[in-house]
Write a protein that holds these residues in place. Structure first.
Motif, PDB file in Angstrom:
ATOM      1  N   LEU A 147      44.522  -4.565 -19.848  1.00 44.18           N
ATOM      2  CA  LEU A 147      43.085  -4.383 -20.060  1.00 44.18           C
ATOM      3  C   LEU A 147      42.551  -3.219 -19.216  1.00 44.18           C
ATOM      4  O   LEU A 147      41.651  -2.502 -19.648  1.00 44.18           O
ATOM      5  CB  LEU A 147      42.321  -5.675 -19.743  1.00 44.18           C
ATOM      6  CG  LEU A 147      42.568  -6.834 -20.703  1.00 44.18           C
ATOM      7  CD1 LEU A 147      41.856  -8.091 -20.211  1.00 44.18           C
ATOM      8  CD2 LEU A 147      42.102  -6.497 -22.116  1.00 44.18           C
ATOM      9  N   SER A 196      42.422  -3.056 -26.032  1.00 43.34           N
ATOM     10  CA  SER A 196      41.520  -4.135 -26.453  1.00 43.34           C
ATOM     11  C   SER A 196      42.233  -5.476 -26.294  1.00 43.34           C
ATOM     12  O   SER A 196      43.441  -5.526 -26.088  1.00 43.34           O
ATOM     13  CB  SER A 196      41.108  -3.936 -27.917  1.00 43.34           C
ATOM     14  OG  SER A 196      42.217  -4.117 -28.766  1.00 43.34           O
ATOM     15  N   THR A 197      41.451  -6.543 -26.436  1.00 42.25           N
ATOM     16  CA  THR A 197      42.045  -7.875 -26.314  1.00 42.25           C
ATOM     17  C   THR A 197      43.037  -8.129 -27.436  1.00 42.25           C
ATOM     18  O   THR A 197      44.061  -8.779 -27.225  1.00 42.25           O
ATOM     19  CB  THR A 197      40.954  -8.974 -26.330  1.00 42.25           C
ATOM     20  OG1 THR A 197      40.140  -8.811 -27.474  1.00 42.25           O
ATOM     21  CG2 THR A 197      40.092  -8.911 -25.080  1.00 42.25           C
ATOM     22  N   LYS A 227      44.250 -14.065 -28.879  1.00 41.26           N
ATOM     23  CA  LYS A 227      43.116 -13.384 -28.247  1.00 41.26           C
ATOM     24  C   LYS A 227      42.390 -14.316 -27.272  1.00 41.26           C
ATOM     25  O   LYS A 227      41.949 -13.897 -26.206  1.00 41.26           O
ATOM     26  CB  LYS A 227      42.111 -12.912 -29.299  1.00 41.26           C
ATOM     27  CG  LYS A 227      42.580 -11.818 -30.171  1.00 41.26           C
ATOM     28  CD  LYS A 227      41.446 -11.438 -31.137  1.00 41.26           C
ATOM     29  CE  LYS A 227      41.937 -10.663 -32.306  1.00 41.26           C
ATOM     30  NZ  LYS A 227      40.855 -10.378 -33.260  1.00 41.26           N
ATOM     31  N   VAL A 277      44.093 -14.418 -24.003  1.00 40.21           N
ATOM     32  CA  VAL A 277      43.850 -13.180 -23.250  1.00 40.21           C
ATOM     33  C   VAL A 277      42.494 -13.242 -22.573  1.00 40.21           C
ATOM     34  O   VAL A 277      42.358 -12.920 -21.389  1.00 40.21           O
ATOM     35  CB  VAL A 277      43.952 -11.943 -24.182  1.00 40.21           C
ATOM     36  CG1 VAL A 277      43.482 -10.692 -23.474  1.00 40.21           C
ATOM     37  CG2 VAL A 277      45.362 -11.782 -24.698  1.00 40.21           C
ATOM     38  N   LEU A 278      41.494 -13.664 -23.320  1.00 37.27           N
ATOM     39  CA  LEU A 278      40.151 -13.772 -22.739  1.00 37.27           C
ATOM     40  C   LEU A 278      40.115 -14.800 -21.611  1.00 37.27           C
ATOM     41  O   LEU A 278      39.483 -14.586 -20.577  1.00 37.27           O
ATOM     42  CB  LEU A 278      39.130 -14.126 -23.821  1.00 37.27           C
ATOM     43  CG  LEU A 278      38.854 -13.039 -24.861  1.00 37.27           C
ATOM     44  CD1 LEU A 278      37.971 -13.589 -25.977  1.00 37.27           C
ATOM     45  CD2 LEU A 278      38.195 -11.845 -24.208  1.00 37.27           C
ATOM     46  N   LYS A 297      41.804 -13.342 -18.604  1.00 39.85           N
ATOM     47  CA  LYS A 297      40.938 -12.308 -18.032  1.00 39.85           C
ATOM     48  C   LYS A 297      39.861 -12.951 -17.156  1.00 39.85           C
ATOM     49  O   LYS A 297      39.600 -12.502 -16.033  1.00 39.85           O
ATOM     50  CB  LYS A 297      40.285 -11.505 -19.155  1.00 39.85           C
ATOM     51  CG  LYS A 297      39.315 -10.462 -18.676  1.00 39.85           C
ATOM     52  CD  LYS A 297      38.636  -9.795 -19.852  1.00 39.85           C
ATOM     53  CE  LYS A 297      37.487  -8.931 -19.374  1.00 39.85           C
ATOM     54  NZ  LYS A 297      36.699  -8.430 -20.487  1.00 39.85           N
TER      55      LYS A 297
END
Length: 159
Positions: free
Chosen positions: A127, A132-133, A144, A147-148, A151
């Motif tokens: 990132l 991008s995610t 996704k 990943v979020l 993060k």
């Protein structure tokens, strides 16, 4: 059958009229000879009974008003007590929350951040590179949402 019903209806009507005539005669006789009948005594005492009942009704109304007044006063007292108890409890809860808040704040300051795990580091590095995610998810083989999530979790680790 129809004729039978007509005859039956007519005979019932005649019977009803005769009964009514007899009842009116009895009422007329009883009203004209009322002076010497024992029922006249009860009517004379009816006036005194009505005075007694009026006094009784007045007494009952007065008692009911007193009860309503007492009940209303008691309800007001209870409501005031409830409000004071609520305000006292709220004040105590506010003090407890303020104490808890300061304790939690102090605990958070004391806690050291843990080192970042490898899988979170990989997401963070991708990132930072500007991906991008969706790209980071494809490269790492995760969704996704993961990943979020990683993060957001990376904020709790030291770099």
């Amino acid at each position: 059958m129809f004729i039978f019903l007509l005859i039956l209806g007519a005979s019932l009507m005649v019977y009803g009229f005769k009964k009514r005539v007899e009842e009116t005669k009895e009422q007329h006789l009883s009203s004209s000879h009322r002076e010497w009948m024992p029922g006249a005594v009860s009517e004379a005492s009816g006036a005194s009974l009505s005075l007694e009942t009026e006094e009784e009704v007045k007494d009952l109304r007065h008692r009911m008003e007193m009860l309503e007044k007492t009940l209303f006063e008691e309800l007001l007292k209870w409501q005031m007590e409830r409000e004071t108890l609520k305000s006292g409890l709220l004040h105590e809860e506010d003090m407890e929350l303020s104490l808890r808040g300061s304790e939690v704040f102090e605990e958070e300051e004391v806690l050291e951040k843990k080192p970042m795990p490898e899988h979170v580091k990989k997401v963070w590095d991708l990132l930072r590179e500007g991906r991008s995610t969706a790209e980071a998810a494809r490269e790492l083989g995760i969704s996704k949402g993961e990943v979020l999530l990683l993060k957001n979790l990376s904020k709790h680790y030291k770099e």
